[in-house]
Design an enzyme around this catalytic site. Structure first.
Site, mmCIF file in Angstrom:
data_model
loop_
_atom_site.group_PDB
_atom_site.id
_atom_site.type_symbol
_atom_site.label_atom_id
_atom_site.label_comp_id
_atom_site.label_asym_id
_atom_site.label_seq_id
_atom_site.Cartn_x
_atom_site.Cartn_y
_atom_site.Cartn_z
ATOM 1 C CB ALA A 41 -0.952 -0.014 1.187
ATOM 2 C CG LEU A 42 4.601 0.471 -1.681
ATOM 3 C CD1 LEU A 42 5.671 0.183 -2.736
ATOM 4 C CD2 LEU A 42 5.189 0.342 -0.289
ATOM 5 C CG HIS A 43 2.040 6.099 1.729
ATOM 6 N ND1 HIS A 43 3.079 6.764 2.357
ATOM 7 C CD2 HIS A 43 1.618 5.162 2.608
ATOM 8 C CE1 HIS A 43 3.271 6.256 3.554
ATOM 9 N NE2 HIS A 43 2.410 5.281 3.742
ATOM 10 C CG HIS A 46 5.904 3.207 1.660
ATOM 11 N ND1 HIS A 46 4.531 3.326 1.701
ATOM 12 C CD2 HIS A 46 6.244 2.426 2.710
ATOM 13 C CE1 HIS A 46 4.066 2.609 2.718
ATOM 14 N NE2 HIS A 46 5.084 2.063 3.347
ATOM 15 N N GLY A 156 11.058 4.074 8.259
ATOM 16 C CA GLY A 156 10.465 5.379 8.499
ATOM 17 C C GLY A 156 10.424 5.717 9.978
ATOM 18 C CD GLU A 157 13.889 9.623 11.673
ATOM 19 O OE1 GLU A 157 13.322 10.743 11.725
ATOM 20 O OE2 GLU A 157 15.123 9.477 11.665
ATOM 21 C CG LEU A 185 6.233 12.672 2.939
ATOM 22 C CD1 LEU A 185 7.250 13.754 2.594
ATOM 23 C CD2 LEU A 185 6.025 11.762 1.732
ATOM 24 C CB SER A 195 -0.722 1.958 4.274
ATOM 25 O OG SER A 195 0.564 1.978 3.695
#
Length: 292
Positions: A41-43, A46, A156-157, A185, A195
């Site tokens: 479910a990349l955005h 990612h 990701g943080e 982000l 996601s």
């Protein structure tokens, strides 16, 4: 939408490996390898991880695997969004070399009897709200690191406790990999990219913006110390509890960035202000780093 078949890709796109054997063949060449572990479910968030990986590596591998071990009873494993073709297309746009997309049967060919215990650090915050979650996370991350054998892995943080635990795992178990954190982000309205944002209605999304507002308020109060940080953030979330729909707080905590224990009144050094809440049926997390 048709899914890419094993060992094939669209023109100029990544190779798609479904098994450890296909993955080994794809990574048989020399050079620095970076892994970006995902559940698909990349955005845009990612994408930022992939770009950071590309800066550091000759070969970028993105794993796409919805890991059942990290979902508890009643959580959203079955409805978690899955679209490998769309994920592969996004990876192609970012110049990813290999997409590793194993099935559950491939990753867990037999019941997983040996797991990675997250220890006391994994029992707090997310671990308290989702018992066993971090055991599932660390177990699948350990398996992916063993399968890909990357020089670098990028996380990701936004999942601050997760990356802290992964760093502790590779240090404690002497895993030869560099763990790199990618900054959170945010969408233009301030909501942390996730996601699970696709679950939110327009009204729920407006309510959910209270999470990022609370974190900003806490950070702006940092000069007053830990108690002031917590009070400022709670004030925002208390107001959001009366919104329509309401923000239902799971936890708000100001913790030491290394141990995830609560920051004491006289704490000095790096801290993380972390929040988890439900809006409608969707559970969201967010955090901000605060030097004290």
């Amino acid at each position: 939408m048709t899914e890419p078949t094993p060992q094939t890709a669209t023109a100029g796109g990544p190779l798609v490996a479904r098994t450890p054997e296909e993955l080994r063949r794809a990574l048989s060449g020399p050079g620095h390898v970076a892994l970006v572990p995902t559940m698909g479910a990349l955005h845009g968030g990612h994408r930022s991880l992939m770009r950071l990986a590309r800066e550091r590596a000759d070969t970028v591998v993105v794993s796409v695997f919805v890991n059942p071990l990290q979902f508890g009873p009643g959580e959203d494993f079955d409805r978690y969004p899955r679209d490998l073709a769309a994920d592969t297309a996004l990876c192609a746009e970012e110049g990813v070399d290999v997409v590793f997309a194993p099935s559950v049967a491939t990753m867990y060919p037999a019941p997983q009897m040996v797991t990675v215990d997250a220890g006391p650090m994994g029992e707090r915050l997310e671990g308290a709200s989702r018992p066993g979650h971090f055991t599932g996370v660390l177990t699948v991350v350990a398996k992916l690191l063993n399968l890909v054998r990357p020089d670098t892995a990028v996380f990701g943080e936004k999942d601050a406790q997760q990356i802290a635990l992964v760093r502790r795992m590779v240090a404690d178990l002497d895993v030869p990999v560099e763990i790199v954190g990618a900054p959170i982000l945010r969408d233009p309205d301030g909501l942390a990219s996730s996601s699970r944002n696709v679950y939110l209605s327009d009204a729920e999304r407006r309510s959910a913006l209270a999470l990022s507002r609370a974190l900003r308020a806490g950070r702006e109060a940092a000069a007053g110390g830990p108690d002031a940080v917590r009070a400022a953030a709670h004030a925002v979330l208390d107001g959001a509890a009366g919104a329509a729909p309401p923000v239902v707080l799971d936890y708000l905590a100001l913790v030491d960035a290394a141990t995830f224990t609560e920051a004491a009144p006289g704490h000095r050094g790096d801290a993380v202000l972390a929040v988890a809440a439900r809006v409608g049926s969707t559970r969201l997390i967010d955090n901000v780093s605060i030097p004290l």
